[in-house]
Design a protein around this motif. Structure first.
Motif, PDB file in Angstrom:
ATOM      1  N   SER A  66       0.936  -1.160   0.144  1.00 13.95           N
ATOM      2  CA  SER A  66       0.086   0.183   0.091  1.00 13.95           C
ATOM      3  C   SER A  66       0.988   1.283  -0.002  1.00 13.95           C
ATOM      4  CB  SER A  66      -0.910   0.038   1.230  1.00 13.95           C
ATOM      5  OG  SER A  66      -1.696  -1.158   1.294  1.00 13.95           O
ATOM      6  N   ILE A  67       1.902   1.209   0.679  1.00 16.02           N
ATOM      7  CA  ILE A  67       2.735   2.279   0.724  1.00 16.02           C
ATOM      8  C   ILE A  67       3.588   2.633  -0.503  1.00 16.02           C
ATOM      9  CG2 ILE A  67       4.971   3.439   1.762  1.00 16.02           C
ATOM     10  CD1 ILE A  67       4.240   2.154   4.588  1.00 16.02           C
ATOM     11  N   ILE A  68       4.053   1.584  -1.089  1.00 11.36           N
ATOM     12  CA  ILE A  68       4.748   1.560  -2.538  1.00 11.36           C
ATOM     13  C   ILE A  68       3.545   2.240  -3.532  1.00 11.36           C
ATOM     14  CG2 ILE A  68       5.762   0.433  -4.297  1.00 11.36           C
ATOM     15  CD1 ILE A  68       6.737  -1.595  -2.261  1.00 11.36           C
ATOM     16  N   GLY A  69       2.354   1.471  -3.309  1.00 12.32           N
ATOM     17  CA  GLY A  69       1.322   1.843  -4.234  1.00 12.32           C
ATOM     18  C   GLY A  69       1.030   3.465  -4.162  1.00 12.32           C
ATOM     19  N   VAL A  70       0.887   4.118  -3.036  1.00 13.07           N
ATOM     20  CA  VAL A  70       0.518   5.321  -2.828  1.00 13.07           C
ATOM     21  C   VAL A  70       1.941   6.314  -3.081  1.00 13.07           C
ATOM     22  CG1 VAL A  70       0.155   7.250  -1.151  1.00 13.07           C
ATOM     23  CG2 VAL A  70      -1.200   5.074  -1.033  1.00 13.07           C
ATOM     24  N   ILE A  71       2.750   5.894  -2.859  1.00 14.65           N
ATOM     25  CA  ILE A  71       4.016   6.838  -2.911  1.00 14.65           C
ATOM     26  C   ILE A  71       4.371   7.006  -4.671  1.00 14.65           C
ATOM     27  CG2 ILE A  71       6.696   6.943  -2.921  1.00 14.65           C
ATOM     28  CD1 ILE A  71       6.388   6.044   0.111  1.00 14.65           C
ATOM     29  N   PHE A  72       4.461   5.742  -5.261  1.00 19.69           N
ATOM     30  CA  PHE A  72       4.682   5.721  -6.684  1.00 19.69           C
ATOM     31  C   PHE A  72       3.522   6.137  -7.639  1.00 19.69           C
ATOM     32  CE2 PHE A  72       8.276   3.264  -5.155  1.00 19.69           C
ATOM     33  CZ  PHE A  72       9.259   3.595  -6.226  1.00 19.69           C
ATOM     34  N   GLY A  73       2.309   5.673  -6.850  1.00 19.23           N
ATOM     35  CA  GLY A  73       1.128   6.163  -7.416  1.00 19.23           C
ATOM     36  C   GLY A  73       0.911   7.757  -7.308  1.00 19.23           C
ATOM     37  N   SER A  74       1.777   8.728  -6.310  1.00 24.44           N
ATOM     38  CA  SER A  74       1.496   9.758  -6.323  1.00 24.44           C
ATOM     39  C   SER A  74       2.424  10.371  -7.407  1.00 24.44           C
ATOM     40  CB  SER A  74       2.191  10.449  -4.789  1.00 24.44           C
ATOM     41  OG  SER A  74       1.331   9.969  -3.736  1.00 24.44           O
ATOM     42  N   LEU A  75       3.896   9.717  -7.492  1.00 25.19           N
ATOM     43  CA  LEU A  75       4.660  10.312  -8.428  1.00 25.19           C
ATOM     44  C   LEU A  75       3.822  10.492 -10.042  1.00 25.19           C
ATOM     45  CD1 LEU A  75       7.989   8.566  -7.622  1.00 25.19           C
ATOM     46  CD2 LEU A  75       7.404  10.909  -7.576  1.00 25.19           C
ATOM     47  N   ILE A  76       3.318   9.224 -10.308  1.00 21.71           N
ATOM     48  CA  ILE A  76       2.684   9.201 -11.567  1.00 21.71           C
ATOM     49  C   ILE A  76       1.633  10.030 -11.596  1.00 21.71           C
ATOM     50  CG2 ILE A  76       1.178   7.503 -13.004  1.00 21.71           C
ATOM     51  CD1 ILE A  76       2.885   5.326 -12.122  1.00 21.71           C
ATOM     52  N   GLY A  77       0.752  10.045 -10.318  1.00 15.22           N
ATOM     53  CA  GLY A  77      -0.321  10.854 -10.371  1.00 15.22           C
ATOM     54  C   GLY A  77      -0.034  12.441 -10.669  1.00 15.22           C
ATOM     55  N   VAL A 118      -6.398   2.091  -0.813  1.00 11.14           N
ATOM     56  CA  VAL A 118      -5.435   1.429  -1.034  1.00 11.14           C
ATOM     57  C   VAL A 118      -5.447  -0.050  -0.029  1.00 11.14           C
ATOM     58  CG1 VAL A 118      -3.223   0.957  -2.223  1.00 11.14           C
ATOM     59  CG2 VAL A 118      -4.301   3.000  -2.415  1.00 11.14           C
ATOM     60  N   ILE A 119      -5.175   0.338   1.041  1.00 11.50           N
ATOM     61  CA  ILE A 119      -5.253  -0.680   2.171  1.00 11.50           C
ATOM     62  C   ILE A 119      -6.284  -1.882   1.829  1.00 11.50           C
ATOM     63  CG2 ILE A 119      -5.226  -1.202   4.531  1.00 11.50           C
ATOM     64  CD1 ILE A 119      -3.826   1.131   5.136  1.00 11.50           C
ATOM     65  N   LYS A 120      -7.298  -1.357   1.865  1.00  9.79           N
ATOM     66  CA  LYS A 120      -8.553  -2.290   1.644  1.00  9.79           C
ATOM     67  C   LYS A 120      -8.397  -3.087   0.050  1.00  9.79           C
ATOM     68  CE  LYS A 120     -11.632   0.885   2.651  1.00  9.79           C
ATOM     69  NZ  LYS A 120     -12.630   1.225   2.999  1.00  9.79           N
ATOM     70  N   GLU A 121      -8.033  -2.157  -0.783  1.00 12.23           N
ATOM     71  CA  GLU A 121      -8.453  -2.729  -2.093  1.00 12.23           C
ATOM     72  C   GLU A 121      -6.988  -3.631  -2.501  1.00 12.23           C
ATOM     73  OE1 GLU A 121     -10.651  -1.280  -4.983  1.00 12.23           O
ATOM     74  OE2 GLU A 121     -11.588  -1.833  -3.008  1.00 12.23           O
ATOM     75  N   SER A 122      -6.152  -3.470  -1.944  1.00  9.62           N
ATOM     76  CA  SER A 122      -4.838  -4.211  -2.122  1.00  9.62           C
ATOM     77  C   SER A 122      -5.062  -5.824  -1.912  1.00  9.62           C
ATOM     78  CB  SER A 122      -3.557  -3.764  -1.259  1.00  9.62           C
ATOM     79  OG  SER A 122      -3.910  -4.131   0.149  1.00  9.62           O
ATOM     80  N   SER A 123      -6.130  -6.006  -0.958  1.00  3.79           N
ATOM     81  CA  SER A 123      -6.579  -7.217  -1.018  1.00  3.79           C
ATOM     82  C   SER A 123      -6.908  -8.060  -2.137  1.00  3.79           C
ATOM     83  CB  SER A 123      -7.765  -7.514  -0.055  1.00  3.79           C
ATOM     84  OG  SER A 123      -8.891  -6.713  -0.605  1.00  3.79           O
TER      85      SER A 123
END
Ligand code: ARG
Length: 467
Positions: free
Chosen positions: A274-285, A405-410
């Motif tokens: 989730s952390i990786i998703g949000v950090i890199f997601g923020s870069l891309i976002g 993301v924490i929930k969806e990562s499931s």
């Protein structure tokens, strides 16, 4: 088509040579099927166990290659082999005419019969297959049980579920009245679920076998596997594997000492992706938000397509697209973890792009005009005036995205990323208790998101003070 998918090109090479060159044999299975394949912990360390697992260990040893087990849902196995993710399937799989169109099967190494599990209190209600007319019956998706139920219980209402524990749980909780299952697996569940029993009904076509599935047209590979199977049979090893599996299924340590590590590891992995998703997601976002705000029509269009596509398709589909697409289209050999995280990043990126864009847009137009009239350049106005204000809009929404993301990562559990949900499912299979692991997972997710939302509240309050 311009370029052929790599897996088709490779198909000409015997899988045997591919495995030998790599030095690693990748075997796909669905570890929800004790005593054929399941996971257990030994002194806090997780390992795969079961008849199939011992057999593939032997095969790898006979060929002097390392063994890599890839655990995923049963209905994903054939696709994973087609796209080259795995070299073979050893998952209690029954050779059928349908499957033989897609793959080759080794010689049989195990026999099973098909049984129906019901609640003990219904024992008198279900005496023959006809009694299942309009009765809800659960089966595992894409299995021979599904096929058999369709054929021999045509009037039953079938529910196809992804994993074996779900199939049993639905009977246990009364959601369905019966489940069709391989006898040996059913027996394991009956020992742990005292309210369930086998129904006294017989299928016509009830005798099945299990074999190892390999890619088509790999005679050397198939030969090597058949050699190992024959050797195992000659030496009575299969019987031994079976005895060993039964012992390993039911060692009597407490639930938490046996499965605690699964949950702890799972929580760690869920937080990590989730952390990786949000950090890199923020870069891309961030990048796509600025593309969308730019004055170039082309850049705008690119950002628009990406954001709309991601937001308009389910994460589940995206996860599979990345998982199979990276191998089949791009020819990359990425682990489930990498694919799952990549899918999350791409997914987050689109949502965060919109968060950032909206955050910037929400800053009053007059701010830019005022900054420019003070002599600042466009970039300076952005940096010094607009962005500091936009951040205040963006941060709280980012916090919400993190919780989502924490929930969806499931969802990435479907391809076998061993995060919290996946591990809960593993424990379901290993403990034959379908409910407790889910409850623990639910509590763990809740605690994670609850803490996070408290933290976000504090941050938001601090920021509004600084106004
Ligand atoms: N024998 C059945 C089949 O081939 C079920 C196998 C399910 N295996 C598993 N690991 N869940 O369709």
């Amino acid at each position: 088509m311009a370029s052929l998918p790599l897996s088709l090109v490779q198909a000409k090479e015997d899988q045997f040579d591919i495995v030998k060159k790599r030095g690693v044999l990748k075997v796909g299975l669905s570890a929800d099927f004790a005593p054929m394949e399941f996971e257990r912990t030994v002194n806090g360390k997780r390992e795969y166990a079961g008849i199939d697992v011992d057999l593939i260990k032997k095969i790898a040893k006979d060929q002097n290659v390392k063994l890599q087990i890839v655990n995923m849902s049963f209905d994903s196995l054939l696709g994973a082999m087609k796209t080259g993710k795995i070299d073979m399937i050893a998952s209690g799989m029954t050779p059928t005419a349908e499957r033989e169109k897609e793959v080759d099967f080794s010689n049989n190494y195990f026999s099973v019969t098909q049984k129906v599990i019901i609640q003990k209190k219904d024992k008198n209600k279900f005496k023959s297959l006809k009694d299942f007319k309009d009765v809800p019956v659960s089966v595992q998706k894409q299995t021979t049980q599904e096929e058999l139920a369709q054929k021999e219980m045509p009037d039953a209402t079938l529910t196809s579920l992804t994993r074996t524990p779900e199939v049993i749980m639905s009977v246990n909780t009364g959601k369905t009245k019966a489940a069709v299952i391989d006898s040996i697996v059913g027996e394991a569940y009956l020992t742990q679920n005292p309210s369930l029993t086998f129904a006294d009904v017989e299928f016509n076509d009830s005798k099945k076998t299990t074999a190892i599935a390999v890619p088509k047209d790999s005679p050397k590979f198939l030969d090597a596997i058949n050699q190992s199977i024959k050797d195992a049979q000659d030496k009575g090893l299969i019987k031994e594997y079976e005895k060993k599996a039964h012992k390993e299924m039911f060692d009597d340590a407490s639930f938490l000492s046996k499965y605690g590590t699964f949950f702890i590891q799972g929580i760690g992995a869920t937080i990590l992706i989730s952390i990786i998703g949000v950090i890199f997601g923020s870069l891309i976002g961030g990048i796509f938000a600025f593309l969308k705000l730019s004055s170039s029509k082309i850049l705008k269009a690119i950002a628009w397509v990406y954001i709309e596509f991601i937001r308009g398709t389910p994460l589940l589909v995206q996860v599979f697209l990345v998982y199979f697409g990276t191998t089949a289209v791009l020819g990359l050999d990425l682990s489930a973890f990498v694919c799952g995280t990549l899918a999350l990043i791409l997914n987050c990126g689109a949502y965060i792009a919109e968060i950032i864009r909206a955050g910037i847009k929400a800053v009053d137009k007059g701010q830019m005009e005022a900054a420019r009239s003070l002599g600042l350049t466009h970039a300076q106005s952005m940096n010094k005036v607009i962005m500091p204000q936009a951040i205040k809009n963006i941060l709280p929404a980012l916090g919400n995205e993190f919780i989502t993301v924490i929930k969806e990562s499931s969802i990435v559990s479907v391809i076998g990323v061993s995060e919290l949900m996946f591990n809960a499912q593993v424990v379901q299979g290993a403990s034959f208790d379908p409910f407790t692991p889910l409850l623990i997972a639910a509590i763990a997710y809740f605690v994670l998101t609850f803490i996070l939302s408290r933290v976000m509240n504090v941050i938001e309050r601090r920021m509004s003070v600084s106004d």
